[in-house]
Scaffold this active site. Structure first.
Site, PDB file in Angstrom:
ATOM      1  N   ASP A  55      -6.635  -6.622   6.889  1.00  0.00           N
ATOM      2  CA  ASP A  55      -5.796  -5.813   6.011  1.00  0.00           C
ATOM      3  C   ASP A  55      -5.136  -4.670   6.767  1.00  0.00           C
ATOM      4  OD1 ASP A  55      -6.152  -7.289   3.715  1.00  0.00           O
ATOM      5  OD2 ASP A  55      -7.838  -6.107   2.997  1.00  0.00           O
ATOM      6  N   LYS A  60      -0.291  -2.023   8.774  1.00  0.00           N
ATOM      7  CA  LYS A  60       0.463  -1.601   9.958  1.00  0.00           C
ATOM      8  C   LYS A  60       1.857  -2.231   9.953  1.00  0.00           C
ATOM      9  CE  LYS A  60       0.072  -1.388  15.015  1.00  0.00           C
ATOM     10  NZ  LYS A  60      -0.761  -1.760  16.187  1.00  0.00           N
ATOM     11  N   ASN A 126      -0.260   1.743  -0.561  1.00  0.00           N
ATOM     12  CA  ASN A 126      -1.284   2.160  -1.521  1.00  0.00           C
ATOM     13  C   ASN A 126      -1.164   3.620  -1.922  1.00  0.00           C
ATOM     14  OD1 ASN A 126      -2.569  -0.339  -1.713  1.00  0.00           O
ATOM     15  ND2 ASN A 126      -3.819   0.047   0.099  1.00  0.00           N
ATOM     16  N   GLU A 127      -1.320   4.517  -0.930  1.00  0.00           N
ATOM     17  CA  GLU A 127      -1.298   5.926  -1.263  1.00  0.00           C
ATOM     18  C   GLU A 127      -0.963   6.789  -0.056  1.00  0.00           C
ATOM     19  OE1 GLU A 127      -4.763   5.245   0.825  1.00  0.00           O
ATOM     20  OE2 GLU A 127      -4.714   4.477  -1.224  1.00  0.00           O
ATOM     21  N   THR A 167      -5.944   0.812  -7.442  1.00  0.00           N
ATOM     22  CA  THR A 167      -7.286   0.230  -7.383  1.00  0.00           C
ATOM     23  C   THR A 167      -7.977   0.540  -6.058  1.00  0.00           C
ATOM     24  OG1 THR A 167      -6.406  -1.848  -6.517  1.00  0.00           O
ATOM     25  CG2 THR A 167      -6.687  -1.687  -8.897  1.00  0.00           C
ATOM     26  N   TYR A 169      -8.264   3.939  -3.103  1.00  0.00           N
ATOM     27  CA  TYR A 169      -8.914   5.242  -3.056  1.00  0.00           C
ATOM     28  C   TYR A 169      -8.682   6.019  -4.353  1.00  0.00           C
ATOM     29  CZ  TYR A 169     -10.782   9.334  -0.565  1.00  0.00           C
ATOM     30  OH  TYR A 169     -11.539  10.390  -0.149  1.00  0.00           O
TER      31      TYR A 169
END
Length: 337
Positions: A55, A60, A126-127, A167, A169
């Protein structure tokens, strides 16, 4: 439409399997070339980019993509089972047939774009998180949304997450699960000293600014847990101009629900350090305690405690590194993949 030309990026433990993949693609009539991560932002004539790796390699690739729009097909190497990969190595032959015949779907996932101190641009799937570089240190910051001051807070940090990242951190920090088709972002304070500070869901066209940052330690912007940039003045986060585009071979909504359900069933009583270490193992596939210290920025004693908690709960397992029999590494247990 049928896939006729692909680029291949070799990630973790891809090894000699890249040559095997090239032969399989060629025999199916698909032209290919091997590129580095830094080449992805300049690709324009390929139908897809195949990323063979963990992942962390997929993330990256997404970071390297910049503003480019290119379809990604992640493949798990032997011995890995990853969140992003639509197929594992054992299913490569059948998947290539589906690429040739056009039996696949493409899912777009919102990314976010962060401008750090008005100059450096980073992307995240994601964040984007703002945290002190030193653990167990608080940070003061202002949260401004569309030019309006929402709050002044003191906390361990703050996250700005996409629906896909809800879903990850953000969920561990108390944020809601958001379906990937929702046109929203979420802001999640992490362990705020003010109990009234809760996650906020905003439209994905909002401009989110974290400013007036101060801490006893230096402060970093962390993108997807894999890229760190020091921040002095502030960070502005908006929806990226280009999505992350994934090739999938299964149904869309049902697959999303199943993936999110895996996270929902995660034990709720894990300490924050254990949740963070678990996230790093999800991203990187496996790591030694020393590597986890470097990835998380947590003290060695805290990482070893987190690993002991995860071992007791059966969420991770300790194995011998096949490349160095003297070295012990940790990876997700099969029951938690």
């Amino acid at each position: 439409m049928p896939i006729k030309y692909v680029a291949i990026v070799a990630g973790r433990d891809a090894g000699a399997r890249i040559d095997q993949l090239i032969k399989l693609l060629s025999s199916a009539g698909i032209k290919s070339l091997v590129v580095s991560f830094s080449d992805i932002s300049n690709l324009s004539d390929v139908d897809a980019v195949i990323v063979v790796g963990a992942d962390s390699d997929v993330l990256k690739a997404i970071h390297a993509m910049g503003s480019n729009v290119v379809s990604l097909l992640p493949i798990s190497p032997p011995g890995y089972s990853t969140f992003f990969a639509s197929i594992d190595w054992e299913g490569v032959k059948e998947s290539i047939k589906n690429l040739v015949s056009g039996r696949y779907v493409v899912h777009d996932y919102v990314r976010i774009r962060a401008l750090v101190d008005g100059s450096e641009v980073i992307y995240a799937l994601n964040e984007v998180a703002v945290f002190p570089a030193r653990s167990a240190t608080l940070v003061d910051y202002d949260l401004v949304i569309d030019g309006e001051l929402v709050w002044r807070d003191t906390a361990d940090g703050v996250l700005i997450a996409t629906p896909a990242g809800s879903t990850a951190y953000a969920f561990s920090a108390g944020g809601p699960i958001i379906m990937t088709t929702s046109k929203v972002l979420e802001v999640v304070p992490v362990n705020s000293v003010n109990p009234l500070r809760r996650a906020i869901v905003v439209h994905d066209n909002a401009v989110i600014t974290i400013t007036n940052i101060s801490s006893r330690s230096s402060v970093e912007v962390v993108a997807d847990g894999v890229r760190r940039v020091k921040v002095n003045e502030g960070v502005k986060v908006v929806k990226a101009e280009a999505p992350a585009r994934f090739i999938r071979f299964e149904g869309g909504l049902g697959d999303v629900i199943e993936r999110k359900a895996r996270v929902v069933t995660e034990p709720k009583n894990l300490p924050p350090s254990a949740k963070y270490v678990l996230k790093m193992l999800r991203i990187y596939g496996q790591a030694s305690p020393k590597e986890l210290v470097e990835l998380t920025g947590l003290p060695e004693r805290t990482v070893r405690y987190a690993l002991s908690v995860l071992l007791k709960k059966g969420l991770v397992k300790r194995v011998t590194d096949l490349r160095d029999s003297r070295r012990r590494i940790y990876k997700l247990s099969l029951i938690h993949i």
